[in-house]
Design a protein around this motif. Structure first.
Motif, PDB file in Angstrom:
ATOM      1  N   THR A  50     -10.551  24.689  41.171  1.00  0.00           N
ATOM      2  CA  THR A  50      -9.738  25.902  41.364  1.00  0.00           C
ATOM      3  C   THR A  50      -9.349  26.491  40.010  1.00  0.00           C
ATOM      4  O   THR A  50      -8.218  26.902  39.805  1.00  0.00           O
ATOM      5  CB  THR A  50      -8.469  25.557  42.176  1.00  0.00           C
ATOM      6  OG1 THR A  50      -7.879  24.382  41.606  1.00  0.00           O
ATOM      7  CG2 THR A  50      -8.770  25.319  43.625  1.00  0.00           C
ATOM      8  N   GLY A  53     -13.433  29.845  36.834  1.00  0.00           N
ATOM      9  CA  GLY A  53     -14.706  30.227  37.438  1.00  0.00           C
ATOM     10  C   GLY A  53     -14.571  30.388  38.939  1.00  0.00           C
ATOM     11  O   GLY A  53     -14.948  31.428  39.513  1.00  0.00           O
ATOM     12  N   SER A  74      -6.125  20.161  42.253  1.00  0.00           N
ATOM     13  CA  SER A  74      -5.013  21.064  41.886  1.00  0.00           C
ATOM     14  C   SER A  74      -4.882  22.147  42.945  1.00  0.00           C
ATOM     15  O   SER A  74      -5.854  22.886  43.175  1.00  0.00           O
ATOM     16  CB  SER A  74      -5.272  21.772  40.549  1.00  0.00           C
ATOM     17  OG  SER A  74      -5.933  20.916  39.656  1.00  0.00           O
ATOM     18  N   THR A  80      -4.516  29.372  31.624  1.00  0.00           N
ATOM     19  CA  THR A  80      -4.505  28.514  30.420  1.00  0.00           C
ATOM     20  C   THR A  80      -4.188  29.232  29.093  1.00  0.00           C
ATOM     21  O   THR A  80      -3.560  28.624  28.227  1.00  0.00           O
ATOM     22  CB  THR A  80      -5.850  27.780  30.274  1.00  0.00           C
ATOM     23  OG1 THR A  80      -6.897  28.707  30.522  1.00  0.00           O
ATOM     24  CG2 THR A  80      -5.946  26.619  31.215  1.00  0.00           C
ATOM     25  N   ALA A 116     -13.988  15.824  44.456  1.00  0.00           N
ATOM     26  CA  ALA A 116     -15.411  15.611  44.746  1.00  0.00           C
ATOM     27  C   ALA A 116     -15.844  14.360  43.987  1.00  0.00           C
ATOM     28  O   ALA A 116     -15.524  14.213  42.800  1.00  0.00           O
ATOM     29  CB  ALA A 116     -16.206  16.806  44.294  1.00  0.00           C
ATOM     30  N   ASP A 359     -16.767  25.638  32.320  1.00  0.00           N
ATOM     31  CA  ASP A 359     -16.824  24.624  31.269  1.00  0.00           C
ATOM     32  C   ASP A 359     -17.744  23.451  31.595  1.00  0.00           C
ATOM     33  O   ASP A 359     -18.210  22.765  30.686  1.00  0.00           O
ATOM     34  CB  ASP A 359     -15.424  24.045  31.012  1.00  0.00           C
ATOM     35  CG  ASP A 359     -14.538  25.000  30.246  1.00  0.00           C
ATOM     36  OD1 ASP A 359     -14.983  26.130  29.989  1.00  0.00           O
ATOM     37  OD2 ASP A 359     -13.405  24.608  29.898  1.00  0.00           O
ATOM     38  N   THR A 454     -14.911  28.769  27.480  1.00  0.00           N
ATOM     39  CA  THR A 454     -13.737  29.643  27.520  1.00  0.00           C
ATOM     40  C   THR A 454     -13.519  30.197  28.922  1.00  0.00           C
ATOM     41  O   THR A 454     -14.438  30.251  29.742  1.00  0.00           O
ATOM     42  CB  THR A 454     -13.909  30.857  26.576  1.00  0.00           C
ATOM     43  OG1 THR A 454     -15.078  31.571  26.992  1.00  0.00           O
ATOM     44  CG2 THR A 454     -14.037  30.457  25.137  1.00  0.00           C
ATOM     45  N   ALA A 455     -12.281  30.646  29.126  1.00  0.00           N
ATOM     46  CA  ALA A 455     -11.926  31.276  30.398  1.00  0.00           C
ATOM     47  C   ALA A 455     -12.794  32.524  30.596  1.00  0.00           C
ATOM     48  O   ALA A 455     -13.218  32.845  31.710  1.00  0.00           O
ATOM     49  CB  ALA A 455     -10.460  31.662  30.367  1.00  0.00           C
ATOM     50  N   TYR A 535      -2.844  39.555  27.657  1.00  0.00           N
ATOM     51  CA  TYR A 535      -2.711  38.466  28.621  1.00  0.00           C
ATOM     52  C   TYR A 535      -1.839  38.848  29.809  1.00  0.00           C
ATOM     53  O   TYR A 535      -2.058  38.378  30.925  1.00  0.00           O
ATOM     54  CB  TYR A 535      -2.195  37.194  27.937  1.00  0.00           C
ATOM     55  CG  TYR A 535      -3.283  36.541  27.114  1.00  0.00           C
ATOM     56  CD1 TYR A 535      -4.586  36.473  27.599  1.00  0.00           C
ATOM     57  CD2 TYR A 535      -3.038  36.016  25.872  1.00  0.00           C
ATOM     58  CE1 TYR A 535      -5.600  35.896  26.862  1.00  0.00           C
ATOM     59  CE2 TYR A 535      -4.046  35.426  25.116  1.00  0.00           C
ATOM     60  CZ  TYR A 535      -5.329  35.374  25.629  1.00  0.00           C
ATOM     61  OH  TYR A 535      -6.341  34.809  24.907  1.00  0.00           O
TER      62      TYR A 535
HETATM   63  P1  FAD Z   1     -10.982  24.824  34.739  1.00  0.00           P
HETATM   64  O1  FAD Z   1     -10.202  26.074  34.630  1.00  0.00           O
HETATM   65  O2  FAD Z   1     -10.685  23.703  33.806  1.00  0.00           O
HETATM   66  O3  FAD Z   1     -10.828  24.291  36.226  1.00  0.00           O
HETATM   67  C1  FAD Z   1     -11.445  23.126  36.686  1.00  0.00           C
HETATM   68  C2  FAD Z   1     -10.943  22.849  38.083  1.00  0.00           C
HETATM   69  O4  FAD Z   1     -11.695  21.791  38.664  1.00  0.00           O
HETATM   70  C3  FAD Z   1      -9.493  22.413  38.126  1.00  0.00           C
HETATM   71  O5  FAD Z   1      -8.886  23.035  39.225  1.00  0.00           O
HETATM   72  C4  FAD Z   1      -9.592  20.907  38.356  1.00  0.00           C
HETATM   73  O6  FAD Z   1      -8.449  20.381  39.014  1.00  0.00           O
HETATM   74  C5  FAD Z   1     -10.813  20.848  39.246  1.00  0.00           C
HETATM   75  N1  FAD Z   1     -11.521  19.566  39.282  1.00  0.00           N
HETATM   76  C6  FAD Z   1     -11.710  18.669  38.287  1.00  0.00           C
HETATM   77  N2  FAD Z   1     -12.445  17.640  38.736  1.00  0.00           N
HETATM   78  C7  FAD Z   1     -12.735  17.889  40.034  1.00  0.00           C
HETATM   79  C8  FAD Z   1     -13.477  17.202  41.048  1.00  0.00           C
HETATM   80  N3  FAD Z   1     -14.077  16.041  40.804  1.00  0.00           N
HETATM   81  N4  FAD Z   1     -13.545  17.754  42.280  1.00  0.00           N
HETATM   82  C9  FAD Z   1     -12.955  18.944  42.553  1.00  0.00           C
HETATM   83  N5  FAD Z   1     -12.257  19.637  41.635  1.00  0.00           N
HETATM   84  C10 FAD Z   1     -12.151  19.120  40.392  1.00  0.00           C
HETATM   85  N6  FAD Z   1     -10.127  30.324  27.128  1.00  0.00           N
HETATM   86  C11 FAD Z   1     -10.134  31.611  26.752  1.00  0.00           C
HETATM   87  O7  FAD Z   1     -11.104  32.319  27.037  1.00  0.00           O
HETATM   88  N7  FAD Z   1      -9.093  32.167  26.062  1.00  0.00           N
HETATM   89  C12 FAD Z   1      -7.986  31.443  25.737  1.00  0.00           C
HETATM   90  O8  FAD Z   1      -7.055  31.946  25.120  1.00  0.00           O
HETATM   91  C13 FAD Z   1      -7.935  30.080  26.148  1.00  0.00           C
HETATM   92  N8  FAD Z   1      -6.853  29.337  25.865  1.00  0.00           N
HETATM   93  C14 FAD Z   1      -6.793  28.051  26.315  1.00  0.00           C
HETATM   94  C15 FAD Z   1      -5.647  27.310  26.081  1.00  0.00           C
HETATM   95  C16 FAD Z   1      -5.554  26.007  26.539  1.00  0.00           C
HETATM   96  C17 FAD Z   1      -4.315  25.226  26.295  1.00  0.00           C
HETATM   97  C18 FAD Z   1      -6.640  25.433  27.251  1.00  0.00           C
HETATM   98  C19 FAD Z   1      -6.561  24.019  27.766  1.00  0.00           C
HETATM   99  C20 FAD Z   1      -7.787  26.147  27.477  1.00  0.00           C
HETATM  100  C21 FAD Z   1      -7.880  27.471  27.011  1.00  0.00           C
HETATM  101  N9  FAD Z   1      -9.026  28.236  27.239  1.00  0.00           N
HETATM  102  C22 FAD Z   1      -9.050  29.550  26.853  1.00  0.00           C
HETATM  103  C23 FAD Z   1     -10.209  27.635  27.873  1.00  0.00           C
HETATM  104  C24 FAD Z   1     -10.215  27.919  29.369  1.00  0.00           C
HETATM  105  O9  FAD Z   1      -9.012  27.535  29.968  1.00  0.00           O
HETATM  106  C25 FAD Z   1     -11.344  27.169  30.037  1.00  0.00           C
HETATM  107  O10 FAD Z   1     -12.539  27.524  29.414  1.00  0.00           O
HETATM  108  C26 FAD Z   1     -11.402  27.526  31.507  1.00  0.00           C
HETATM  109  O11 FAD Z   1     -10.271  27.007  32.156  1.00  0.00           O
HETATM  110  C27 FAD Z   1     -12.664  26.980  32.172  1.00  0.00           C
HETATM  111  O12 FAD Z   1     -12.644  27.344  33.501  1.00  0.00           O
HETATM  112  P2  FAD Z   1     -13.369  26.435  34.601  1.00  0.00           P
HETATM  113  O13 FAD Z   1     -13.261  27.172  35.886  1.00  0.00           O
HETATM  114  O14 FAD Z   1     -14.692  26.022  34.135  1.00  0.00           O
HETATM  115  O15 FAD Z   1     -12.522  25.083  34.639  1.00  0.00           O
END
Ligand code: FAD
Length: 565
Positions: A50, A53, A74, A80, A116, A359, A454-455, A535
């Motif tokens: 959640t 992406g 979550s 973030t 998962a 990520d 990145t986000a 933001y």
């Molecule tokens: P995430 O947002 O990490 O979400 C992953 C999800 O998967 C979570 O809900 C987690 O609970 C869930 N999950 C994990 N394992 C499992 C499983 N086995 N089964 C089911 N669900 C699972 N990026 C920017 O572009 N600009 C910024 O300024 C920036 N600042 C940041 C500041 C901080 C402090 C941090 C930590 C990151 C920052 N980032 C920033 C990076 C950005 O947050 C990540 O690149 C982004 O969150 C990636 O998105 P995602 O959907 O891949 O994964």
């Protein structure tokens, strides 16, 4: 959507799959509701995670086209980029999260607070585990027609000893722990029983990692110590506090334009934030951090810093779940992320069934091939020998600029290539050493195959899949996905994913830097307001925007809340 009855989950008595587990089929028992009646027969879209992406995908998806199930430990979406502000009380924790069920409701989906564990690709089953209130872990399968893996990543330990003495900053619970630890140290430092040496140690804050997260945390911490400490902790003298950033590269924020990282370094130096570059942490102990540093002559010396708090923020690595998937699939050669094709389909999985975004994933992208082919074409157009790569420095600058815009994480390698080309330019008659160039390009590729974690990237990939799935649903209305060869449909209905880097920004403590399309800009208060506005506008909902505005006003009027709970 308010009137739509809550759909029910039933564990079908059917068991199956390789582990003969219960198979969770969803059914909608209110046949009076037309939307639900319809959705029951739609293709099953299962979304893991959640984060950025998955949420972007759900926001893009046309409600009613798919039978959506979201699985994640979550039950919130976390914004973030502003998380560092929540570690010192500038913002409240709840202002950065949005309940996921609000978002899932939009697509008439189901949410399961569970993890998962594995995927059976041949039977199209996700193995899921959930912990019951009495602590028992239960496993079951969720069937899918299309599966999205968006599970993010975990903090990279780099095999360093003693990380149990460190804090991490990935989730909202981490920010709460950090806030409590910082305030606990300040309170202990004020006790009459605390010696001078112990006070200095408690007030020594170390950040391992000079990337955006480490730098923004250092900036927030410094702001708090500067702005609120004198008021609320008059016993603590400013010169007893120290903030250190340990960075393995030669500059902090090394993916940003060099002028911007130098600006940030000067800004920190002015604020007496200690930056240790070319340094690698060897071990973290309860009361000190040991690191090695390369001096100007290349000699490595070991140093240590007594510390009362350490943030570990040195990059990311794969989750165990993703490692498990990579191990069982062919065509997964990257140790850091799941490899996908340019349509974001997971390499090695049946075509069109499984996608990976954000990520946890990396898109195959042989950028070095593009650079070489571009350089060769240019040489050929100029009537030069393509194998000798005769190319002018200004041509190279054009290529480098375009590459950097798309792949800011390769800045360091591009700088080295740049030096190589600048040298070549001085000696127009010489030939560029192809081997050396190729070696550098290979290094660039290993950087570039992983788009930045990145986000921004996760969001774009989620949106891309949302749009594509809408097209697929329109292209084949009423389809049964299992019966159609969807691999072909992906290609037919939608273009390949292309990442557009919109720029990077970072808060550096009463100043901010912007690196947008190769143009750097830095500034004080005006830049900070701009940074906040960006933001604020991107924040996930009207609710979180209201909360953010209230937090900023509260802080301006009353200062930060320096309490630990
Ligand atoms: P995430 O947002 O990490 O979400 C992953 C999800 O998967 C979570 O809900 C987690 O609970 C869930 N999950 C994990 N394992 C499992 C499983 N086995 N089964 C089911 N669900 C699972 N990026 C920017 O572009 N600009 C910024 O300024 C920036 N600042 C940041 C500041 C901080 C402090 C941090 C930590 C990151 C920052 N980032 C920033 C990076 C950005 O947050 C990540 O690149 C982004 O969150 C990636 O998105 P995602 O959907 O891949 O994964």
């Amino acid at each position: 959507t308010e009137d739509i009855p809550v759909s029910e989950l039933a564990l079908n008595p059917r068991r199956g799959g390789p582990k003969n587990l219960p198979i969770a089929d969803y059914f909608v028992d209110d046949d009076d509701c037309p939307e639900m009646r319809e959705i029951k027969h739609k293709p099953k879209l299962v979304i893991l995670g959640t984060g950025w992406g998955s949420v972007a995908l759900m926001k893009q998806l046309n409600p009613g086209d798919y039978h959506v199930t979201v699985i994640s430990p979550s039950n919130h979406f976390l914004f973030t980029p502003m998380l560092p502000s929540a570690t010192v009380g500038t913002l409240e924790l709840r202002s950065l999260v949005e309940p996921i069920r609000r978002i899932v409701r939009r697509v008439h989906g189901h949410f399961l607070k569970a993890m998962a564990e594995d995927v059976d690709f041949s039977e199209k089953l996700v193995e899921v585990s959930a912990i019951s209130p009495d602590g028992e872990k239960k496993h079951f399968y969720v069937p899918y027609d299309k599966l999205i893996v968006g599970v993010g990543c975990v903090t990279n330990s780099h095999g360093v000893k003693g990380l149990e003495h460190c804090h991490f900053l990935k989730d909202i619970s981490d920010a709460r722990l950090i806030r409590n630890a910082v305030i606990r140290n300040l309170e202990h430092a004020c006790l009459p029983t605390t010696s001078d040496d112990e006070r200095r140690r408690l007030l020594s804050f170390v950040i391992s990692g000079g990337g955006p997260t480490g730098v923004e945390f250092a900036a927030e911490l410094f702001d708090m110590l500067n702005e609120d400490l004198g008021k609320f902790f008059p016993k603590i003298l400013r010169n007893e506090i120290s903030v250190h950033v340990i960075q393995s590269r030669s500059h902090i924020l090394n993916t940003y334009d060099q002028a911007l990282s130098e600006f940030a370094e000067k800004h920190f130096a002015h604020d007496q934030v200690d930056i240790q570059t070319n340094s690698r942490v060897k071990e973290v102990q309860a009361d000190k951090l040991i690191y090695s540093q390369k001096d100007e002559d290349g000699k490595v010396i070991t140093k240590e810093i007594p510390m009362g708090f350490c943030l570990w923020s040195t990059g990311v690595s794969q989750t165990n779940f993703c490692k498990k998937l990579a191990d069982k699939l062919e065509g997964q050669n990257n140790k850091h992320a799941l490899e996908t094709d340019t349509h974001l389909r997971l390499n090695g999985a049946p075509l069109g069934d499984v996608y990976a975004i954000g990520d946890c994933s990396t898109v195959q992208n042989n950028v070095s091939d593009h650079i070489i082919s571009f350089l060769r074409t240019t040489a050929w157009e100029r009537g030069k020998d393509p194998e000798k790569l005769h190319i002018s420095y200004s041509d190279w600058r054009g290529v480098a600029k375009r590459v950097k815009q798309r792949f800011p994480q390769a800045s360091d390698h591009l700088r080295r290539l740049d030096k190589l080309f600048a040298q070549y330019d001085k000696d127009q008659s010489g030939t560029l050493d192809f081997g050396e160039l190729r070696e550098l390009l290979v290094q660039i590729d290993s950087k570039l195959t992983s788009l930045p974690a990145t986000a921004q990237r996760a969001h774009q990939q989620g949106q891309y899949l949302g749009r594509k799935f809408n097209k697929i649903a329109q292209a084949a209305p009423g389809m049964q996905l299992n019966e159609v060869d969807y691999g072909d449909l992906d290609d037919a209905v939608y273009k390949a994913f292309e990442y557009k880097h919109l720029g990077s920004l970072a808060y550096i403590g009463n100043a901010a830097i912007f690196d947008i399309n190769g143009h750097g800009w830095s500034g004080g208060l005006l830049a900070v307001y701009l940074w906040r506005s960006v933001y604020f506008a991107q924040s996930v909902s009207f609710r979180t925007r209201c909360l953010l505005a209230m937090d900023w006003s509260k802080r301006a009027l009353f200062g930060r809340d320096l309490m630990n709970f």
